[in-house]
Design a protein around this motif. Structure first.
Motif, PDB file in Angstrom:
ATOM      1  N   UNK A 262       0.871  -1.174   0.000  1.00 58.77           N
ATOM      2  CA  UNK A 262       0.000   0.000   0.000  1.00 58.77           C
ATOM      3  C   UNK A 262       0.911   1.228   0.000  1.00 58.77           C
ATOM      4  N   UNK A 263       0.802   2.032  -1.035  1.00 59.61           N
ATOM      5  CA  UNK A 263       1.675   3.194  -1.202  1.00 59.61           C
ATOM      6  C   UNK A 263       1.354   4.238  -0.135  1.00 59.61           C
ATOM      7  N   UNK A 264       2.397   4.652   0.585  1.00 57.41           N
ATOM      8  CA  UNK A 264       2.155   5.587   1.691  1.00 57.41           C
ATOM      9  C   UNK A 264       1.694   6.952   1.170  1.00 57.41           C
ATOM     10  N   UNK A 265       2.008   7.292  -0.078  1.00 54.40           N
ATOM     11  CA  UNK A 265       1.604   8.599  -0.619  1.00 54.40           C
ATOM     12  C   UNK A 265       0.120   8.652  -0.906  1.00 54.40           C
ATOM     13  N   UNK A 266      -0.409   7.525  -1.428  1.00 51.53           N
ATOM     14  CA  UNK A 266      -1.781   7.564  -1.941  1.00 51.53           C
ATOM     15  C   UNK A 266      -2.734   6.628  -1.210  1.00 51.53           C
ATOM     16  N   UNK A 267      -2.164   5.702  -0.409  1.00 49.75           N
ATOM     17  CA  UNK A 267      -3.012   4.716   0.262  1.00 49.75           C
ATOM     18  C   UNK A 267      -3.549   3.663  -0.699  1.00 49.75           C
ATOM     19  N   UNK A 268      -2.945   3.568  -1.886  1.00 49.78           N
ATOM     20  CA  UNK A 268      -3.450   2.633  -2.890  1.00 49.78           C
ATOM     21  C   UNK A 268      -2.447   1.491  -3.124  1.00 49.78           C
ATOM     22  N   UNK A 269      -2.953   0.316  -3.531  1.00 43.61           N
ATOM     23  CA  UNK A 269      -2.050  -0.823  -3.726  1.00 43.61           C
ATOM     24  C   UNK A 269      -1.284  -0.784  -5.053  1.00 43.61           C
ATOM     25  N   UNK A 270       0.004  -1.100  -4.966  1.00 44.37           N
ATOM     26  CA  UNK A 270       0.857  -1.230  -6.138  1.00 44.37           C
ATOM     27  C   UNK A 270       1.526  -2.596  -6.070  1.00 44.37           C
ATOM     28  N   UNK A 271       1.532  -3.307  -7.182  1.00 40.45           N
ATOM     29  CA  UNK A 271       2.294  -4.547  -7.237  1.00 40.45           C
ATOM     30  C   UNK A 271       3.737  -4.152  -7.526  1.00 40.45           C
ATOM     31  N   UNK A 272       4.579  -4.248  -6.488  1.00 40.41           N
ATOM     32  CA  UNK A 272       5.948  -3.721  -6.615  1.00 40.41           C
ATOM     33  C   UNK A 272       6.928  -4.767  -7.145  1.00 40.41           C
ATOM     34  N   UNK A 273       6.413  -5.856  -7.742  1.00 39.69           N
ATOM     35  CA  UNK A 273       7.332  -6.832  -8.348  1.00 39.69           C
ATOM     36  C   UNK A 273       7.827  -6.343  -9.699  1.00 39.69           C
ATOM     37  N   UNK A 274       7.124  -5.379 -10.301  1.00 39.21           N
ATOM     38  CA  UNK A 274       7.506  -4.846 -11.617  1.00 39.21           C
ATOM     39  C   UNK A 274       6.719  -3.563 -11.853  1.00 39.21           C
ATOM     40  N   UNK A 275       7.157  -2.811 -12.857  1.00 35.03           N
ATOM     41  CA  UNK A 275       6.394  -1.599 -13.181  1.00 35.03           C
ATOM     42  C   UNK A 275       5.094  -1.959 -13.897  1.00 35.03           C
ATOM     43  N   UNK A 276       5.210  -2.927 -14.821  1.00 32.84           N
ATOM     44  CA  UNK A 276       4.075  -3.285 -15.687  1.00 32.84           C
ATOM     45  C   UNK A 276       3.877  -4.790 -15.587  1.00 32.84           C
ATOM     46  N   UNK A 277       2.640  -5.200 -15.459  1.00 32.08           N
ATOM     47  CA  UNK A 277       2.314  -6.634 -15.416  1.00 32.08           C
ATOM     48  C   UNK A 277       1.302  -6.903 -16.518  1.00 32.08           C
ATOM     49  N   UNK A 278       1.432  -8.067 -17.156  1.00 30.67           N
ATOM     50  CA  UNK A 278       0.364  -8.411 -18.086  1.00 30.67           C
ATOM     51  C   UNK A 278      -0.287  -9.732 -17.702  1.00 30.67           C
ATOM     52  N   UNK A 279      -1.550  -9.839 -18.103  1.00 35.12           N
ATOM     53  CA  UNK A 279      -2.332 -11.053 -17.866  1.00 35.12           C
ATOM     54  C   UNK A 279      -2.264 -11.859 -19.160  1.00 35.12           C
ATOM     55  N   UNK A 280      -1.944 -13.146 -19.049  1.00 39.69           N
ATOM     56  CA  UNK A 280      -1.743 -13.966 -20.238  1.00 39.69           C
ATOM     57  C   UNK A 280      -3.047 -14.387 -20.894  1.00 39.69           C
ATOM     58  N   UNK A 281      -2.904 -14.898 -22.096  1.00 36.43           N
ATOM     59  CA  UNK A 281      -4.056 -15.376 -22.871  1.00 36.43           C
ATOM     60  C   UNK A 281      -4.817 -16.478 -22.120  1.00 36.43           C
ATOM     61  N   UNK A 282      -4.081 -17.283 -21.328  1.00 36.03           N
ATOM     62  CA  UNK A 282      -4.731 -18.408 -20.649  1.00 36.03           C
ATOM     63  C   UNK A 282      -5.366 -18.038 -19.321  1.00 36.03           C
TER      64      UNK A 282
END
Ligand code: PEP
Ligand code: MN
Length: 460
Positions: A262-282
């Motif tokens: 949870x980002x302390x600046x905004x109180x919102x969740x960020x997945x900090x494993x990468x900047x961009x994540x994609x969901x696969x076709x499957x």
């Protein structure tokens, strides 16, 4: 006042932050495809607990910067280049291999920047691409059946019972390997290695190769442009650093959830494993765990779209993943196949234009063009890859939308995994140096050649 009297020692124990907000764990109630059957769930839970407390790999502010840069792509003012291994391996996280991949992407980006006359947002399929979806849960060799390889973060490639048994400790090794990879990427891209003049001189080397004579003209034009910038007093110190973002398929739910802060600046969740994540076709089912979870994090999100995607699927993905219609939030990565893209893509582009959403469209010309040779190699023909990219540009021209970018599986090394290109790798040649544990990658030369061909398309 004596400070020690102010601190109640029982309060001084730092309580772990819960790192949660309402709904963030809703995915646990949804069907969750492509997860490893951990033999010991308690051990997997212990690793997740641990990962909840490790430092984030990326900073939420950087994620916001990427979203802002992607917003310029959504507006048609920039182009995206996303590339790297199909499956990164722990053993492959060496300085040489990381450098070669970064170098290849930087070289391609310079060519594309020139061709498009637009900034190029650079993203590696790097520093976390360690988990793979599989079409079959098992693999049989010589009558022996074992669990399929699901990426180094889950199990080993070696075909033994021990290696193929999913081991949650590998998630920790994935985290540390991603951290060291990202550290080197940051060093290369901020420390002078990305200097435009140097990157361009590598490209000159490519075009001077007699096999690549066709691209000499374009390389010479870029040369003149660089010299002009120099003469006009461009600040080349500024051009020694580039923004380079990390991305991978958001697949392994325990890992992605545990890396979310949870980002302390905004109180919102960020997945900090990468900047961009994609969901696969499957795993892009509308009511599945992946779509639910990634709808709730702030990162820009991609979704792979195969040839069977309907307009209705697309519209519902937009509604779930980008309900507020934030430019840069949602990217569709299409992987239709060279023979299909010209028919399958225009209706989607058209429908998106009629909605008020502004998804980015990126072409992945790799995953719809896989073939297996008689000798058993998974490969792709360079010509099919190029044809799908051309079909992508044609579809956008037809509809009047912005072709936003290119997503490729590549390596900076001289492997022989895809057929064709100016090196004319043929079926027999695949045996020379086939190293991928998963899908075949364009090698360094093929990647550069593709960027020159795309630059020609962009300049049309
Ligand atoms: C991949 O990108 O390696 C992959 C598995 O792609 P897709 O989800 O498009 O099949
Ligand atoms: Mn792949």
């Amino acid at each position: 006042m004596n400070v020690s009297t102010m601190i109640d020692p029982t309060e001084a124990v730092v309580e772990p932050r819960p790192e949660t907000i309402e709904g963030l764990d809703n995915w646990r109630t949804r069907p969750t495809k492509q997860q490893p059957p951990w033999p010991d769930q308690a051990a997997a839970d212990a690793v997740s607990e641990h990962l909840l407390r490790v430092p984030p790999l990326v900073f939420a502010g950087e994620v916001d910067q990427l979203r802002n840069q992607l917003a310029t792509v959504a507006r048609g003012e920039a182009f995206v280049l996303q590339g790297g291994d199909c499956a990164e391996t722990f053993a492959g996280a060496t300085a040489d291999q990381i450098r070669n991949r970064v170098k290849t992407i930087l070289q391609m980006a310079v060519v594309l920047t020139y061709g498009a006359s637009l900034p190029v947002v650079k993203m590696g399929r790097m520093a976390g691409q360690f988990a793979k979806p599989r079409s079959s849960d098992e693999e049989t060799r010589d009558g022996v059946t074992l669990p399929a390889y699901r990426g180094d973060m889950v199990n080993g490639y070696e075909f033994t019972e021990e290696s193929r048994t999913p081991n949650p400790e590998r998630m920790l090794e994935g985290y540390h390997t991603a951290a060291s990879t990202l550290n080197l990427i940051r060093a290369f891209t901020q420390g002078g290695f990305a200097d435009l003049r140097m990157v361009h001189s590598w490209n000159r080397g490519f075009a001077e190769n007699p096999a690549n004579r066709r691209y000499e003209g374009l390389a010479r034009e870029i040369d003149r442009a660089v010299k002009f910038m120099e003469a006009a007093g461009a600040n080349f110190d500024e051009l020694k650093r580039v923004d380079f973002f990390a991305s991978h398929e958001g697949l392994l739910m325990e890992y992605e959830r545990a890396m979310t802060r949870i980002d302390s600046r905004t109180g919102l969740p960020y997945d900090t494993s990468a900047h961009f994540l994609w969901i696969g076709e499957r795993t892009r089912d509308l009511d599945g765990a992946h779509v639910d979870f990634f709808s709730r994090v702030q990162n820009p999100i991609g979704v792979k779209l195969g040839p069977s995607t309907t307009v209705d699927d697309m519209n519902r993905l937009i509604d779930i993943l980008d309900p507020d219609r934030v430019p840069g939030r949602l990217t569709f990565i299409t992987r239709m196949g060279a023979g299909t893209i010209r028919d399958a893509l225009p209706p989607l582009l058209d429908a998106a234009q009629r909605s008020e959403a502004t998804p980015i469209w990126i072409t992945d010309p790799m995953h719809g063009n896989g073939i297996t040779t008689q000798t058993g190699f998974k490969t792709r023909r360079f010509d099919d890859v190029v044809d799908e990219v051309k079909g992508f540009f044609e579809a956008h021209r037809e509809v009047g939308s912005h072709p936003g970018g290119l997503h490729v599986e590549l390596t900076g090394d001289d492997v022989t995994e895809c057929m064709g290109g100016t090196q004319r790798i043929d079926e027999l040649g695949l045996e020379t140096r086939y190293e991928s544990l998963c899908d075949p990658r364009l090698n360094h030369q093929q990647s550069l050649e593709l960027s020159f061909l795309v630059a020609e398309e962009l300049a049309v």
